[in-house]
Design a protein around this motif. Sequence first.
Motif, PDB file in Angstrom:
ATOM      1  N   ILE A 120       0.852  -1.201   0.000  1.00  0.00           N
ATOM      2  CA  ILE A 120       0.000   0.000   0.000  1.00  0.00           C
ATOM      3  C   ILE A 120       0.886   1.248   0.000  1.00  0.00           C
ATOM      4  CG2 ILE A 120      -1.566   1.356   1.458  1.00  0.00           C
ATOM      5  CD1 ILE A 120      -2.956  -1.309   2.164  1.00  0.00           C
ATOM      6  N   CYS A 121       1.960   1.210   0.782  1.00  0.00           N
ATOM      7  CA  CYS A 121       2.887   2.358   0.801  1.00  0.00           C
ATOM      8  C   CYS A 121       3.518   2.563  -0.577  1.00  0.00           C
ATOM      9  CB  CYS A 121       3.993   2.139   1.835  1.00  0.00           C
ATOM     10  SG  CYS A 121       3.413   2.277   3.523  1.00  0.00           S
ATOM     11  N   ALA A 122       3.794   1.459  -1.279  1.00  0.00           N
ATOM     12  CA  ALA A 122       4.406   1.569  -2.609  1.00  0.00           C
ATOM     13  C   ALA A 122       3.381   1.948  -3.671  1.00  0.00           C
ATOM     14  CB  ALA A 122       5.067   0.246  -2.984  1.00  0.00           C
ATOM     15  N   GLY A 123       2.092   1.876  -3.300  1.00  0.00           N
ATOM     16  CA  GLY A 123       1.045   2.168  -4.282  1.00  0.00           C
ATOM     17  C   GLY A 123       0.738   0.986  -5.174  1.00  0.00           C
ATOM     18  N   LEU A 124       1.188  -0.205  -4.799  1.00  0.00           N
ATOM     19  CA  LEU A 124       0.938  -1.386  -5.625  1.00  0.00           C
ATOM     20  C   LEU A 124      -0.383  -2.057  -5.275  1.00  0.00           C
ATOM     21  CD1 LEU A 124       4.527  -2.939  -5.519  1.00  0.00           C
ATOM     22  CD2 LEU A 124       3.476  -1.606  -7.343  1.00  0.00           C
ATOM     23  N   VAL A 138      11.136   5.869  -5.286  1.00  0.00           N
ATOM     24  CA  VAL A 138      10.897   4.676  -4.464  1.00  0.00           C
ATOM     25  C   VAL A 138      11.597   3.465  -5.077  1.00  0.00           C
ATOM     26  CG1 VAL A 138       9.121   3.125  -3.554  1.00  0.00           C
ATOM     27  CG2 VAL A 138       8.645   5.562  -3.777  1.00  0.00           C
ATOM     28  N   TYR A 140      11.595  -0.721  -4.481  1.00  0.00           N
ATOM     29  CA  TYR A 140      10.775  -1.715  -3.796  1.00  0.00           C
ATOM     30  C   TYR A 140      11.367  -3.104  -4.017  1.00  0.00           C
ATOM     31  CZ  TYR A 140       6.737  -4.782  -2.998  1.00  0.00           C
ATOM     32  OH  TYR A 140       5.906  -5.795  -2.567  1.00  0.00           O
TER      33      TYR A 140
END
Lengths: 274, 227
Positions: A120-124, A138, A140
């Motif tokens: 969620i933090c990575a937007g995935l 970013v 990951y």
Amino acid sequence: MRYEIWLAALTDELRRHGVGPDLAGHVVAEAAAHLRDSGEPPLRAFGPPSAYAAAVADSIGGPAQRARGVVGPVRLRAVDITKGYGRRTVLSGVSLTVHAGQVAAIVGANGSGKSTFLRICAGLTGADGGQVELHGTVGYCPQAGGTADFLRADEHFALVGAGRGMPRGAAVRAGGRQASALDWTPGGEQARQLSGGTRQKLNLVLAGLGDPDILLLDEPYQGFDRGTYLDFWHEVWQWRDRGRAVVVVTHLLNQLDRVDVVLDLSAGGAGVAA
Amino acid sequence: MTRTLTVAEMTLRETARRRGVLVMLLVLPLAFYLARRGDHLGQSIRFVCLGLSWALSTAALFVGSAARSLEPRLRLSGYRTHQLFLGRLVALWGLGVALSAPYFVLIRFDQHDVRYGAIAVIMLLGVLVAPLFGLAVSALLPRDLEGMLVLLTVVGLQMILDPAGNAARVLPFWYSREIGTYAIDHTSVGYLDRGLLHGAVTAVLLLIVVAVAFGIRLRRRPHVRMV
């Protein structure tokens, strides 16, 4: 074992155990003098380099705590993150703030939502509620996958490097340098031919390629041997010292006293950052 | 452009290392060709064109599936979504040309009294449409087996259905039957026009499907704000 080789191995092991360069140099010089004077084989005199380095690290009270740099601006701010799958709530009101020059650890039992929170933090992965602010680029590292089976390591470096705007040669050289910090020299093997641990090293190198501002690492040490595990944390401290914000999902607690922020997701999905 | 070409290059490198798959891709259309060569030369041309389309669709399906776990990382590394799918498509289009050329040469010397130019058009449309179809299927169906079943069903239907019927026209490779009739049976130019229009519309629709499906899967989630 010839004592020059043994001394070189000892130097590496001291670095892995977090012994500072000054003290390590002193220890190696003393050992060299002893071996020269006594003529004893190093294994008989001191034992294996890893064991002797561990003993030295223990005798000085654990790894050297680096002088902490000034904590920089906020790099990652996650506020009130909520996520559920069906009727099951995995994350409920989880918040985390990580500054430049900080390392955050996300801990919790299996299934507590550690990887979900990182994605969620990575937007995935989408969140049901809450916001994430990312201040910078970013990198990951997933727990598994994230590589192409039929590509070699240098091709991975070129591919990910192109995304970061790096020329191919620079990306391959940077990848090779980061790999050597993890005690790995990439050869001509394709990713599918690498062992599980080496594949994770590739994954980790790809995450750090291009020196992103924020590193999100999801249990990246799976399959690492003990030496590489220590190398991994050594890299994490280096990233922190260079002002990067690092978030590591982990269930291994022995490094928690050395991280800046701990987010515990064990408490029924409501994370507590301490 | 560099990023798109890098993705294309890496896709070609990956595909080139799957030697078993490459051999099957090359041989499969030959089986289609030989199946009817003895009794109906014209039909063997239609079948080999369908075989090529199927082989290319299958290659695209596997390329799309293999890239799934890597693509989120590439997005985070700075790639735009269109660079990812266009890179794959450029590689597959190149592969398609390389795969189709020997079959065109085969037809050129093995078949007579056919319109070779029209056959080249069918093959070029196949090179254009088939990778789009395979990539669209891989984008919509995450598992290889489901995707393979869809490809199998579509190609099977394309062979079974009467090309003159309306149902056949909604299938992605209908143009190949239509232009094939023009090329083999020397029918009016209307067949060629309808085939070209069908191929072009199919390519555009499939490109939209690919772009939308990739866009949704690799979108930046609304809860994230890049500051």
